[in-house]
Structures are given as structure tokens and as C-alpha cells.
Design a protein around this motif. Structure first.
Motif, PDB file in Angstrom:
ATOM      1  N   GLU A  41       0.835  -1.192   0.000  1.00  0.00           N
ATOM      2  CA  GLU A  41       0.000   0.000   0.000  1.00  0.00           C
ATOM      3  C   GLU A  41       0.875   1.250   0.000  1.00  0.00           C
ATOM      4  O   GLU A  41       2.047   1.224   0.373  1.00  0.00           O
ATOM      5  N   ARG A  42       0.281   2.362  -0.393  1.00  0.00           N
ATOM      6  CA  ARG A  42       1.059   3.591  -0.512  1.00  0.00           C
ATOM      7  C   ARG A  42       1.561   4.066   0.852  1.00  0.00           C
ATOM      8  O   ARG A  42       2.646   4.601   0.984  1.00  0.00           O
ATOM      9  N   LYS A  43       0.749   3.844   1.894  1.00  0.00           N
ATOM     10  CA  LYS A  43       1.130   4.285   3.224  1.00  0.00           C
ATOM     11  C   LYS A  43       2.028   3.272   3.940  1.00  0.00           C
ATOM     12  O   LYS A  43       2.485   3.525   5.046  1.00  0.00           O
ATOM     13  N   SER A  44       2.244   2.124   3.317  1.00  0.00           N
ATOM     14  CA  SER A  44       3.075   1.111   3.947  1.00  0.00           C
ATOM     15  C   SER A  44       4.540   1.512   3.885  1.00  0.00           C
ATOM     16  O   SER A  44       5.005   2.162   2.941  1.00  0.00           O
ATOM     17  N   LYS A  45       5.291   1.109   4.913  1.00  0.00           N
ATOM     18  CA  LYS A  45       6.713   1.402   4.964  1.00  0.00           C
ATOM     19  C   LYS A  45       7.530   0.438   4.119  1.00  0.00           C
ATOM     20  O   LYS A  45       8.696   0.673   3.833  1.00  0.00           O
ATOM     21  N   THR A  46       6.919  -0.669   3.735  1.00  0.00           N
ATOM     22  CA  THR A  46       7.638  -1.676   2.945  1.00  0.00           C
ATOM     23  C   THR A  46       7.762  -1.210   1.504  1.00  0.00           C
ATOM     24  O   THR A  46       6.783  -0.797   0.879  1.00  0.00           O
ATOM     25  N   LYS A  47       8.948  -1.232   0.972  1.00  0.00           N
ATOM     26  CA  LYS A  47       9.208  -0.847  -0.405  1.00  0.00           C
ATOM     27  C   LYS A  47       9.804  -2.024  -1.161  1.00  0.00           C
ATOM     28  O   LYS A  47      10.483  -2.862  -0.592  1.00  0.00           O
ATOM     29  N   ILE A  48       9.544  -2.015  -2.441  1.00  0.00           N
ATOM     30  CA  ILE A  48      10.010  -3.110  -3.287  1.00  0.00           C
ATOM     31  C   ILE A  48      11.404  -2.781  -3.811  1.00  0.00           C
ATOM     32  O   ILE A  48      11.664  -1.658  -4.244  1.00  0.00           O
ATOM     33  N   SER A  49      12.242  -3.770  -3.772  1.00  0.00           N
ATOM     34  CA  SER A  49      13.571  -3.632  -4.360  1.00  0.00           C
ATOM     35  C   SER A  49      13.628  -4.497  -5.605  1.00  0.00           C
ATOM     36  O   SER A  49      13.802  -5.707  -5.522  1.00  0.00           O
ATOM     37  N   PRO A  50      13.432  -3.898  -6.773  1.00  0.00           N
ATOM     38  CA  PRO A  50      13.344  -4.717  -7.996  1.00  0.00           C
ATOM     39  C   PRO A  50      14.589  -5.537  -8.261  1.00  0.00           C
ATOM     40  O   PRO A  50      14.517  -6.635  -8.774  1.00  0.00           O
ATOM     41  N   LYS A  51      15.753  -5.040  -7.908  1.00  0.00           N
ATOM     42  CA  LYS A  51      16.971  -5.788  -8.191  1.00  0.00           C
ATOM     43  C   LYS A  51      17.038  -7.084  -7.405  1.00  0.00           C
ATOM     44  O   LYS A  51      17.650  -8.045  -7.832  1.00  0.00           O
ATOM     45  N   LEU A  52      16.405  -7.080  -6.216  1.00  0.00           N
ATOM     46  CA  LEU A  52      16.466  -8.273  -5.386  1.00  0.00           C
ATOM     47  C   LEU A  52      15.266  -9.173  -5.606  1.00  0.00           C
ATOM     48  O   LEU A  52      15.390 -10.382  -5.725  1.00  0.00           O
ATOM     49  N   SER A  53      14.081  -8.574  -5.666  1.00  0.00           N
ATOM     50  CA  SER A  53      12.871  -9.387  -5.687  1.00  0.00           C
ATOM     51  C   SER A  53      12.586 -10.014  -7.032  1.00  0.00           C
ATOM     52  O   SER A  53      11.852 -10.988  -7.113  1.00  0.00           O
ATOM     53  N   SER A  54      13.100  -9.456  -8.092  1.00  0.00           N
ATOM     54  CA  SER A  54      12.768  -9.976  -9.417  1.00  0.00           C
ATOM     55  C   SER A  54      13.616 -11.166  -9.833  1.00  0.00           C
ATOM     56  O   SER A  54      13.428 -11.701 -10.912  1.00  0.00           O
ATOM     57  N   VAL A  55      14.571 -11.555  -9.020  1.00  0.00           N
ATOM     58  CA  VAL A  55      15.445 -12.675  -9.383  1.00  0.00           C
ATOM     59  C   VAL A  55      14.717 -13.975  -9.082  1.00  0.00           C
ATOM     60  O   VAL A  55      14.471 -14.310  -7.927  1.00  0.00           O
ATOM     61  N   HIS A  56      14.348 -14.676 -10.110  1.00  0.00           N
ATOM     62  CA  HIS A  56      13.661 -15.969  -9.983  1.00  0.00           C
ATOM     63  C   HIS A  56      14.152 -16.840 -11.126  1.00  0.00           C
ATOM     64  O   HIS A  56      13.966 -16.492 -12.300  1.00  0.00           O
ATOM     65  N   ASP A  57      14.770 -17.947 -10.802  1.00  0.00           N
ATOM     66  CA  ASP A  57      15.428 -18.780 -11.812  1.00  0.00           C
ATOM     67  C   ASP A  57      14.540 -19.930 -12.249  1.00  0.00           C
ATOM     68  O   ASP A  57      13.791 -20.501 -11.450  1.00  0.00           O
ATOM     69  N   LEU A  58      14.648 -20.243 -13.519  1.00  0.00           N
ATOM     70  CA  LEU A  58      14.090 -21.472 -14.093  1.00  0.00           C
ATOM     71  C   LEU A  58      15.264 -22.300 -14.603  1.00  0.00           C
ATOM     72  O   LEU A  58      15.949 -21.896 -15.560  1.00  0.00           O
ATOM     73  N   LEU A  59      15.494 -23.429 -13.970  1.00  0.00           N
ATOM     74  CA  LEU A  59      16.640 -24.275 -14.310  1.00  0.00           C
ATOM     75  C   LEU A  59      16.279 -25.172 -15.485  1.00  0.00           C
ATOM     76  O   LEU A  59      15.349 -25.968 -15.415  1.00  0.00           O
ATOM     77  N   VAL A  60      17.018 -25.026 -16.583  1.00  0.00           N
ATOM     78  CA  VAL A  60      16.792 -25.839 -17.785  1.00  0.00           C
ATOM     79  C   VAL A  60      17.450 -27.200 -17.577  1.00  0.00           C
ATOM     80  O   VAL A  60      18.668 -27.297 -17.429  1.00  0.00           O
TER      81      VAL A  60
END
Length: 903
Positions: free
Chosen positions: A469-488
Motif C-alpha cells: 500500500e502507498r502508506k506502507s513502509k515496505t518498499k520493493i527492491s526490484p533488483k532483489l525481488s525480481s530474481v527468480h530462476d528457471l533451471l533448464v
């Protein structure tokens, strides 16, 4: 791997009624449709065959031209078999024409654009019809209409989905999916190529539910969203649109849900929407739910268990990160911990509800309770992705065509522990052996335009995430949170190298027997792929005490290197002589039925193509029969059958109507039609008419020549195969004659028979002896079955051991005794003599004791033993003496029987 039993059956081949279901004699519709699509540049996947399984029917819906035909495959097969005469020829062919009742019904739906997709709802009540830009929903009629004699078209109730949303002026529709958790199966999700997801909750009694979606999300806006209060709705009609690189990078080609709503799946899978982009990026939306959902009974408890365990693990990781002063790791763990708290709040709100019971009309296989979507965190989830595909060197090669996701299984051990199960972990590990195909991680299969399939493993798993939420203190860190691997784990090619130059849109089709088996259809044929050979080994490594065993990562990498899935080309398209290259790929349908068997059906070149496969149930039954039967002659080798090959189907060029019959109406202008009735004059108009006619005629004659040459090559190959079969038959006959001659030479002096008669007699004797042995074996088997399986007691086992020991000492021949056996026999005789002497001494001692007792009693008058006690004591002594005598006699008899002389 399934074995091909036969190809297109006769009841689907020309000129049977089943062939007419897929082919139209009027080629104008198909030519107009292909020409209109080629002008628009729309080439790709087609799902123009839909299958609906009911209690007594195998209904299919087929698009022919731009009309929808409806039929029952089982009824078509039964009708064709009933029309066969003794010679196996259809009577209607002998009459020279095909005037008979149609074997299908026609659904009359007024749709102007070419139909590309037919998608039936999970409960089979609705049918979604997709064109390039529009979506239509049809209420399917009852199967009883198929048995009626009326051959007229059926006009079902039809709705236009989004009459102001899915229109020609908007982006084309990429795909449409029925939501697995929708109430009554009446929830559909549409995805357009400009990455807009719309969720529709349909009510056939309320037309307004078809006008606007319940939820609409623009993935391009959601990708850069920072707060849940942002506007992620798609742009309105007529709004100015600026150029963005996302318009090229986020072009949707396909999408699918992570599960089908089964109780055996992980809870987040059926509410996860996977989206594949044309440039190779993969995104996921979780949870994507309608306002009212119908989940399975195990979904909420399993999610609660998994979320609680994940939260405890992250708290432990947060404590370690604080001690190690790792700032980036601490931020990442804090973000994951906040996501777990959001999931717990979301599940708590869902669990506090009082669900409504589902009525009989909307009750499905998912569950019998209806919940409302929690409103605390909002209906729009966070966009997860793009996922990083490892190894990274293959990312640039991806040009995706389709995506297929196999859901991860529910962790039953943790679920049972929380439900108060009394079973221990050891008992669960020993008794609950994982069947093949149960993997604790989701498998993501990516299909490229070149026909290559990438098998990826999602080890981390996609879970519910929301924007703060906008009033929430939690912020997203795209560099950290977007890392999701698919192992071939594996890359599989389904096409040959020389076929990669043809433009193609391959497509997945799920198998009906295994979640980890599927079919890949492209313009060269249909290929079967199965991951079952290595899925079980991979799961055993993944669940080895939660990965605590040393070397688990190394063994998983080794499995990824040596993973080899089963691959077999089930169907190969042979009609390469067509001048028109069919750029469309029709997705096949796969079904399992007691009448049709394991059946695969598709369309190629406006003709049905089918394959009948060997069902796993049939293979299991054959293995059981082989194990339960008696193989009396294991050395006998059965005759091997050659490879199964489809019967020759004449190409459409040989029997289709010539285009010259429509030449006057289509190519000749009205002012030049008069010239066709007059004498030929040398003029420019005549030259134009002759040129157009020559162009059509040359094309048709060229196709006829190619078809005739193909038929000539097939005839030559058939002759060569016949010659080869005759040669092999002659070799076998000569070998048989040679055996007969050799047998006759061996028995020349015998008067009982010679030659083949002698062989017959020997064969009869062998069969008779075989029958006797089988009868004895059967008698022994029945006797053992009646004897039961009661275990021997300790005394019986000790007696058997003692008997075997005595047998080894006594039954061994004396002349050829091994060293030491003679001394053992002498010891046995000596022991017998000692026991006999001891028995005699005991008897004498007893008699002396009796006599001395009587004398003492007489001499001492003060002590007198009562007669009753005296008799009792004497009786006991005599009983002991008789027992010892009997034992000595028994031992003596046994020794006499085994041939020893005792002096």
C-alpha cells in the motif's frame, strides 16, 4: 512410451461419413478464409477441434470453413460398422452416390471472422469461440440432439464477450483460458497480444456479465507498479498511445494456468497464470482469482501449512542475517518475510468466511463450498518476472510459440502432520512411495518456433505476492525481488535440421494418462514426449531430508546432464505435394475411451488424421497375463511384426473439384464473358482470359503430376516389399523342408514313422509331457494354497534342524565317507549305548530304592508310610520308567530303519 497400433481408421477415411465431418465439398469457404487470413498476416496456432466427454458420448466439435460441426465419434464408428457387408465394402459406394443421412449436426453461429480456437468449459456447458479479435460464448446443446433424425442446423444461445472490448480496432486476442477455480466453470480469462489480462465471471441468465470484465490488468503498467493504489487498468478506446519498447518485448504468444484445481496439487498452482512472450520472457500472476471461487477442500489447509512453515524458516534466516551483518541478505529476507505475512493475512481472511454450499447445477469436481475473494490486499497481484532462465547462454535463442506448466504435488507429509496424523516419519517414508510423475516442484515446458522444447524446473515456486500500500513502509527492491530462476534440465528437438527453414507455430497438447507426458504438433507431424523416466529419480534427490544430505546439489546437476526423455514421432504428414503451404498447425485432441481406445485426432490439409495408440492399461494387462501364464517353451521366439504404417490416403488434388469450373465467375470480367461464347479472336482480352486459364490449369496439372508420381513411388515400394516378403517366405519354406529331410535321414531304419510324421509324433509326445507337467504344477500350487502361510514355531524349527543334522550323520554312504564322518557315526552309536546303559541303571536304582524303603518301614514301627502315598510315588516312578523305555525303543527302531546294526 505408447506404441502405435494403427493409423487413421477406415470409418474416418474417404468416402466414409466420418470423413465428411472434417471435409467440405465446397472449397470456397476454406479458400476465402485462408485468403483473408493471409492478407491480414495472421498465422499461428489453431485449436479447431474440441472434445467434450459425457457419460455415454465422445462428442467433438470441428470447425470446417467457418461453421462448427458436432458429432459423436463412437456413434460414427458404430454406424459405419453396421453398414459393412460381408465383403467389407460400404453399400453406399456400390450405388455410385453417397445419399444418406448426415452423421453430424451443424451449430448455426453467425460469426464473420475466421474461427481459430474452440475451448470448451471444464463442465462442458459452454464453448468459447475465438477469432483474431473477437470472443464468443455458446451454450452447448444437450447430447440427446445427436440422436434425433432432424438434420437441420441447431442454433444455440450465443453471447459476444466484450462487445466494446474485443473488437477489430483493439489488439488481437492471443488466447483464452477457463479458470480452474471458477464457480461452476463459468469464469474465463482472456489475454490479448498487447499484454492485457481480463477476467470474466459469466452468468448465462445475465447478459450484462458478458459486457465488461470483472478484473482487467495491463501487464505493462503492472511491471513498473510500486503501490497497490496505482491504476493498472488498460487504456481506453481512442486514447493516445505513445511508443514504448514494452510493446515489442511484451507481445503475448501463449498463457496457461499452473494447475487444473486438483486436490493433489500445490495450493498456489491453480491460481497462478503463466504468460509467455514472443521474445522469450516468462511472467506469472499469483493469485489471479475471480470474486467468487470454488476451491478444492485441501487448498486452504495446505496453503496455511506451507505459509506457516515458510514464515518460520524466514524468521530463522533473518536472525542469521542480523548476526552476520549482511545488508542485502537482510533486505531480501525482510521482503520475503513481509510477503509471508501478507499471505497469512490473506489466508486468515479466507478462512474466517462462512462459505456457501454449491448447488447441484454448479457443483464441480473442485469442491462443494463457494468462497469470496479476500479484499484486504486487493484483487490485483504483483507481476512476477521476467524469470531468469539458466544457463544464461540459451536466453537469446528463445522465440516462443507455446507454454505448458505441470503443477507441483501437494506435500502430504507436512499436511498429515498438521492434521494430527499418528504415523511417524519413518512409516511415511517407507509406505508412501512416490509414484512416477509426482514432483514437489513445478515443471515449465517452453516451446520455440523451431520446434525445440526446453524442460525447466521451478525450484523456488511461484507464491502469492501483492504490491504494498502507498502508506506502507515496505518498499520493493526490484533488483532483489525480481530474481527468480528457471533451471533448464533438458532441450529436446522435435524437428529435423532440414525442416527448420519452414515457418511454423508448434503447440502443446496434454496427455490423458500422465501429467509428465504430452504431445507436440507442428507442420511436419506430431511428436510424443515423456519425462517419466527421470522424474522419479529427480524427486528422490529433491526430497532427501529437505536437501540436508551432502552432495544433493551435485547429484541434481548430474541428473540434469544425463536426463533423457522419451521421444517418438507418432504421426508424420506425408502430403508434401501440395502447392499451398499450410502455415497453420492444428492442435490434436487426445482421449481415452472404451470404444475408441487411446485415440489421437487432428486435421491436416482439411482431412482427418488419427492414431490409435497402445494404452498403458492394455500394457499392464498384457504384462499381468504374461506373468500369470505359463511359458513352457521360453526358447520359442515369436515372429516379429514390422513397423506400423498408415494406409495410403489419396491427396486432395486427385478428387477435388477443379477450379476451372468457377473460372468464369471468379476470373473473367463481366465485359469479357461474352467472348467465351463467340469464336476465338486474337485480341488482348482473349489473351488475358487464356493467360488466367493457363495459370490455373498449369497449377492443377503440376499438382496432379506430383500426386501421380508419389503414387507411382508408393506402388514401386509396395512391389519391392512384396518381393522381399516372398523371398523371406521361400527361405522359411526351404528351412522347413531341410529340417524334414534331416529328420527323415535319422530315422530311416525305424518302422514307426519318418519325415514329417515322425516330427508330428515327437511334437505330440512333447505336448503330452508338457500337459502332464502343467497338471502336476497346478496340483502342487493348489496344495500350497490350501496349506496356507502359517509360520513354523521355535520347537518345530529346532526339530527340523536336529533332523537335518542326524540325516547328514546317518544317510551319508559309508564307503566314500569324507574324513571325520566315520568318527561321527561311531560317536552316535556310543551315545546310544551309554543312554541305554544309563536307563538300565536308573531302573535298577529305582527297584533297590523301593525295596530298601519297604525294609526300613518294616524295621521301624514308629514311622509308617500311608499306602496311598506309596502307590502314588511308585506310579510316578513307573511312568518315568515307561517313558524312558519308550524313548529307548524309539531310538532303537530309528537306528534299525536307517540300516545300523546295534549290538
Amino acid at each position: 512410451m505408447p506404441r502405435v497400433l494403427s493409423y487413421t481408421p477406415p470409418w474416418l477415411s474417404r468416402p466414409s461419413p466420418g470423413f465428411d465431418l472434417f471435409h467440405s465439398n465446397d472449397r470456397k469457404l476454406s479458400h476465402k478464409a485462408s485468403e483473408s487470413d493471409s492478407k491480414k498476416g495472421q498465422q499461428g496456432i489453431r485449436r479447431i477441434i474440441a472434445y467434450r466427454r459425457t457419460e455415454y458420448c465422445n462428442e467433438i466439435f470441428v470447425v470446417v470453413g467457418n461453421t462448427i460441426r458436432w458429432a459423436d465419434l463412437g456413434q460414427i464408428k458404430d454406424d459405419w460398422e453396421g453398414e459393412q457387408d460381408d465383403r467389407g465394402v460400404i453399400r453406399s459406394i456400390e450405388s455410385g452416390h453417397h445419399e444418406k443421412e448426415k452423421s453430424y449436426k451443424t451449430l448455426k453461429v453467425s460469426i464473420h471472422e475466421q474461427i481459430h480456437h474452440l475451448i470448451p468449459s471444464p463442465n462442458g456447458e459452454l464453448l468459447a469461440i475465438l477469432t483474431a479479435h473477437t470472443v464468443h460464448i455458446v451454450v452447448l446443446p444437450d447430447p440427446s440432439h445427436l440422436g434425433q433424425a432432424d438434420t437441420g442446423p441447431i442454433q444455440p444461445k450465443r453471447f459476444t464477450l466484450g462487445p466494446t472490448t474485443h473488437v477489430l480496432s483493439q489488439s488481437p486476442v492471443a488466447c483464452a483460458l477457463w479458470h480452474p477455480l471458477g464457480v461452476g466453470g463459468h469464469c474465463i480469462v482472456t489475454i490479448t497480444k498487447d499484454a492485457v489480462v481480463r477476467l470474466w465471471e459469466l452468468d448465462t441468465y445475465n447478459r450484462s456479465s458478458f459486457d465488461s470484465p470483472t478484473l482487467a490488468i495491463n501487464l505493462k503498467k503492472l511491471q513498473y507498479g510500486n503501490s497497490a493504489e496505482d491504476d493498472f487498468s488498460p487504456s481506453k478506446i481512442g486514447a493516445n498511445r505513445s511508443f514504448s519498447l514494452d510493446a515489442l518485448d511484451m507481445e503475448v504468444v501463449s498463457a496457461c494456468f499452473g494447475g487444473n484445481g486438483s486436490e493433489l496439487e500445490s495450493g498456489w498452482c491453480p491460481m497462478t497464470l503463466w504468460v509467455a512472450m514472443a521474445e522469450g520472457d516468462i511472467y506469472a500472476l499469483c493469485p489471479l482469482l475471480p470474486s467468487r471461487l470454488q476451491p478444492p477442500e485441501s487448498l486452504i489447509p495446505s496453503l496455511a501449512v506451507a505459509t506457516t512453515a515458510c514464515k518460520g524458516y524466514l524468521e530463522h534466516e533473518l536472525y542469521q542475517a542480523n548476526n552476520e551483518s549482511d545488508t542485502e541478505q537482510e533486505k531480501l529476507v525482510l521482503e520475503g518475510h513481509q510477503q509471508c505475512e501478507d499471505q497469512c493475512k490473506w489466508l486468515a481472511e479466507l478462512d474466517r468466511q462462512d462459505p456457501l454450499p454449491a448447488t447441484e447445477e454448479i457443483e464441480s469436481s473442485n469442491g462443494s463450498l463457494i468462497y469470496n475473494r479476500p479484499s484486504r490486499l486487493g484483487p490485483i497481484p504483483r507481476l512476477q518476472g521476467p524469470f531468469r532462465i539458466t544457463p544464461e547462454e540459451i536466453e537469446d535463442e528463445l522465440e516462443l510459440s507455446d507454454i505448458h506448466v505441470v503443477a507441483s504435488r501437494l506435500d502430504s507429509r507436512e499436511f498429515l502432520d498438521t492434521q494430527g496424523s499418528d504415523e511417524s516419519d519413518d512409516e511415511l517414508d517407507e509406505s508412501d512411495e512416490l509414484p512416477v510423475g509426482d514432483l514437489s516442484s513445478s515443471v515449465v515446458c517452453l516451446l520455440t518456433r523451431s520446434g525445440r522444447v526446453y524442460i525447466c524446473l521451478d525450484l523456488e515456486g511461484v507464491k502469492a505476492q501483492w504490491l504494498p500500500e502507498r502508506k506502507s513502509k515496505t518498499k520493493i527492491s526490484p533488483k532483489l525481488s525480481s530474481v527468480h530462476d528457471l533451471l533448464v534440465l533438458e532441450a529436446i528437438d522435435t524437428k529435423r535440421a532440414d525442416d527448420l527453414s519452414d515457418p511454423d507455430w508448434p503447440i502443446f497438447t496434454a496427455d490423458v494418462h500422465s501429467n509428465y507426458s504430452f504431445f507436440v504438433a507442428h507442420n511436419k507431424g506430431v511428436v510424443f514426449l515423456s519425462l517419466d523416466p527421470w522424474i522419479g529419480k529427480l524427486e528422490n534427490e529433491l526430497r532427501s531430508h529437505g536437501g540436508e544430505i551432502a552432495g544433493t546439489d551435485f547429484r541434481v546437476n548430474i541428473l540434469a546432464e544425463i536426463a533423457e526423455s522419451l521421444r517418438e514421432q507418432i504421426l508424420k504428414y506425408n502430403h508434401k505435394a501440395e502447392a499451398e503451404s499450410n502455415l497453420y498447425v492444428t492442435a490434436p485432441v487426445v482421449l481415452q475411451d472404451s470404444v475408441l481406445g487411446y485415440f489421437l485426432l487432428t486435421i491436416y490439409d482439411d482431412q482427418p488424421q488419427a492414431v490409435i495408440l497402445d494404452s498403458p492399461y492394455d500394457r499392464t494387462r498384457k504384462d499381468w497375463d504374461n506373468n500369470s501364464g505359463y511359458d513352457y517353451e521360453p526358447g520359442l521366439k515369436m515372429l516379429t511384426q514390422g513397423p506400423t504404417r498408415s494406409a495410403y490416403q489419396p491427396p486432395q488434388t486427385l478428387w477435388a473439384e477443379s477450379a476451372l469450373t468457377r473460372f468464369r465467375d471468379t476470373h473473367v470480367q463481366s465485359r469479357h464473358k461474352k467472348l467465351l461464347k463467340d469464336e476465338i479472336r486474337l485480341s488482348s482480352a482473349t489473351l488475358d482470359v487464356m493467360t488466367e486459364a493457363h495459370r490455373i490449369l498449369s497449377q492443377e496439372t503440376h499438382q496432379l503430376g506430383i500426386a501421380a508420381s508419389d503414387l507411382f513411388r508408393r506402388c514401386e515400394r509396395l512391389q519391392e516389399e512384396f518381393r522381399d516378403q516372398i523371398r523371406r517366405a521361400n527361405e522359411i519354406a526351404s528351412r522347413v523342408e531341410r529340417l524334414n529331410d534331416e529328420d527323415a535321414d535319422d530315422y530311416d531304419d525305424s518302422s514307426s514313422g519318418r519325415g514329417s510324421a515322425k516330427l508330428d509324433k515327437r511334437l505330440q509326445n512333447a505336448r503330452k509331457r508338457n500337459d502332464e507337467i502343467s497338471a502336476r504344477h497346478e496340483a502342487l500350487r493348489k496344495k500350497l494354497m490350501r496349506a496356507g502361510s502359517k509360520e513354523l514355531s521355535d520347537k518345530e524349527q529346532s526339530w527340523i534342524a536336529e533332523t537335518k543334522k542326524v540325516a547328514t550323520l546317518v544317510l551319508t554312504p559309508g564307503d566314500g565317507d569324507a574324513p571325520g564322518l566315520g568318527e561321527q557315526k561311531h560317536d552316535l552309536v556310543k551315545r546310544y549305548e551309554e543312554s541305554r546303559a544309563l536307563a538300565e541303571d536308573l531302573v535298577n536304582d529305582a527297584r533297590d530304592a523301593c525295596k530298601s524303603g519297604e525294609m526300613e518301614g518294616k524295621s521301624n514301627g514308629m514311622f509308617k508310610v500311608p499306602p496311598d502315598i506309596r502307590k502314588e510315588k511308585v506310579g510316578r516312578v513307573m511312568a518315568l520308567l515307561e517313558r524312558e523305555t519308550a524313548l529307548v525303543s524309539a531310538v532303537q527302531e530309528r537306528l534299525e530303519r536307517i540300516g545300523l546294526s546295534v549290538n
